[in-house]
Design a protein around this motif. Structure first.
Motif, mmCIF file in Angstrom:
data_model
loop_
_atom_site.group_PDB
_atom_site.id
_atom_site.type_symbol
_atom_site.label_atom_id
_atom_site.label_comp_id
_atom_site.label_asym_id
_atom_site.label_seq_id
_atom_site.Cartn_x
_atom_site.Cartn_y
_atom_site.Cartn_z
ATOM 1 N N GLN A 152 -13.126 -9.963 15.325
ATOM 2 C CA GLN A 152 -13.522 -8.617 14.896
ATOM 3 C C GLN A 152 -12.310 -7.690 14.855
ATOM 4 O O GLN A 152 -12.182 -6.871 13.944
ATOM 5 N N SER A 153 -11.418 -7.812 15.840
ATOM 6 C CA SER A 153 -10.203 -6.988 15.848
ATOM 7 C C SER A 153 -9.314 -7.314 14.652
ATOM 8 O O SER A 153 -8.736 -6.417 14.041
ATOM 9 N N GLN A 154 -9.199 -8.601 14.324
ATOM 10 C CA GLN A 154 -8.398 -9.000 13.165
ATOM 11 C C GLN A 154 -8.982 -8.411 11.876
ATOM 12 O O GLN A 154 -8.250 -7.919 11.022
ATOM 13 N N MET A 155 -10.309 -8.464 11.746
ATOM 14 C CA MET A 155 -10.955 -7.926 10.553
ATOM 15 C C MET A 155 -10.730 -6.416 10.455
ATOM 16 O O MET A 155 -10.380 -5.896 9.395
ATOM 17 N N LEU A 156 -10.921 -5.717 11.560
ATOM 18 C CA LEU A 156 -10.727 -4.272 11.567
ATOM 19 C C LEU A 156 -9.282 -3.910 11.245
ATOM 20 O O LEU A 156 -9.022 -2.980 10.476
ATOM 21 N N ALA A 157 -8.333 -4.655 11.800
ATOM 22 C CA ALA A 157 -6.919 -4.406 11.518
ATOM 23 C C ALA A 157 -6.614 -4.631 10.038
ATOM 24 O O ALA A 157 -5.821 -3.889 9.438
ATOM 25 N N THR A 158 -7.231 -5.626 9.433
ATOM 26 C CA THR A 158 -7.021 -5.885 8.002
ATOM 27 C C THR A 158 -7.524 -4.716 7.165
ATOM 28 O O THR A 158 -6.852 -4.265 6.227
ATOM 29 N N ILE A 159 -8.696 -4.195 7.513
ATOM 30 C CA ILE A 159 -9.243 -3.034 6.796
ATOM 31 C C ILE A 159 -8.334 -1.828 6.984
ATOM 32 O O ILE A 159 -7.976 -1.137 6.020
ATOM 33 N N PHE A 160 -7.935 -1.562 8.237
ATOM 34 C CA PHE A 160 -7.067 -0.419 8.510
ATOM 35 C C PHE A 160 -5.701 -0.570 7.850
ATOM 36 O O PHE A 160 -5.084 0.422 7.459
ATOM 37 N N ASP A 161 -5.212 -1.809 7.725
ATOM 38 C CA ASP A 161 -3.938 -2.035 7.044
ATOM 39 C C ASP A 161 -4.027 -1.572 5.601
ATOM 40 O O ASP A 161 -3.124 -0.898 5.093
ATOM 41 N N GLY A 162 -5.128 -1.906 4.932
ATOM 42 C CA GLY A 162 -5.314 -1.451 3.548
ATOM 43 C C GLY A 162 -5.397 0.061 3.454
ATOM 44 O O GLY A 162 -4.821 0.674 2.552
ATOM 45 N N ILE A 163 -6.102 0.679 4.391
ATOM 46 C CA ILE A 163 -6.210 2.141 4.401
ATOM 47 C C ILE A 163 -4.833 2.771 4.626
ATOM 48 O O ILE A 163 -4.447 3.711 3.923
ATOM 49 N N ALA A 164 -4.087 2.249 5.618
ATOM 50 C CA ALA A 164 -2.775 2.814 5.947
ATOM 51 C C ALA A 164 -1.811 2.723 4.768
ATOM 52 O O ALA A 164 -1.028 3.639 4.517
#
Length: 149
Positions: A85-97
């Motif tokens: 779940q942390s990896q998935m959230l980080a992937t989403i946040f990476d795109g946002i950032a």
């Protein structure tokens, strides 16, 4: 620029070191990486191949079924701690950032001066694109403007 998806850091080094590495982007030595648990062993480059070969031979001597079961147990424990779940959230946040004002400014700066110079500037410890951050507005501000139309 972005949010690294290496959330394994939290599992390997704990929240304090993971935050420090993510918040600062500072480089650490191999010895420091070993001492905080990011890597299992650090050795001089001249010894690296021999050390890897010795470890691989040792592991190869263990029955394959025991290796597989041990790996499953360890990976299951990591999964239960929330890594996927942390990896998935980080992937989403990476795109946002990468699409934030700061991310767009970093991309533009990289095109102007080259990636290596832009990274050096980013990792200098000085504020990162403060002028880009000022252009960003909160959702409430946007909603308020729309309601005034």
């Amino acid at each position: 620029w972005g949010i690294p998806t290496t959330m394994m850091w939290i599992t390997r080094v704990g929240a304090e070191w993971a935050k420090r590495m993510l918040f600062t982007g500072q480089l650490i030595t191999g010895k420091k990486a070993e001492s905080i648990g990011l890597i299992s062993e650090c050795c001089p480059e001249a010894e690296l191949d021999a050390r890897v070969d010795a470890l691989a031979q040792y592991v190869a001597a263990v029955p394959k079924n025991q290796l597989a079961m041990s790996k499953m147990v360890v990976n299951n424990a990591i999964d239960l701690q929330g890594l996927p779940q942390s990896q998935m959230l980080a992937t989403i946040f990476d795109g946002i950032a990468r699409h934030s004002p700061e991310g767009v400014a970093f991309k533009k700066r990289s095109e102007e001066v080259g990636f290596h110079v832009a990274v050096k500037e980013r990792d200098s410890g000085k504020p990162i694109f403060p002028e880009a951050a000022k252009k960003f507005h909160r959702f409430e501000d946007s909603a308020r403007r729309k309601s005034n139309l």
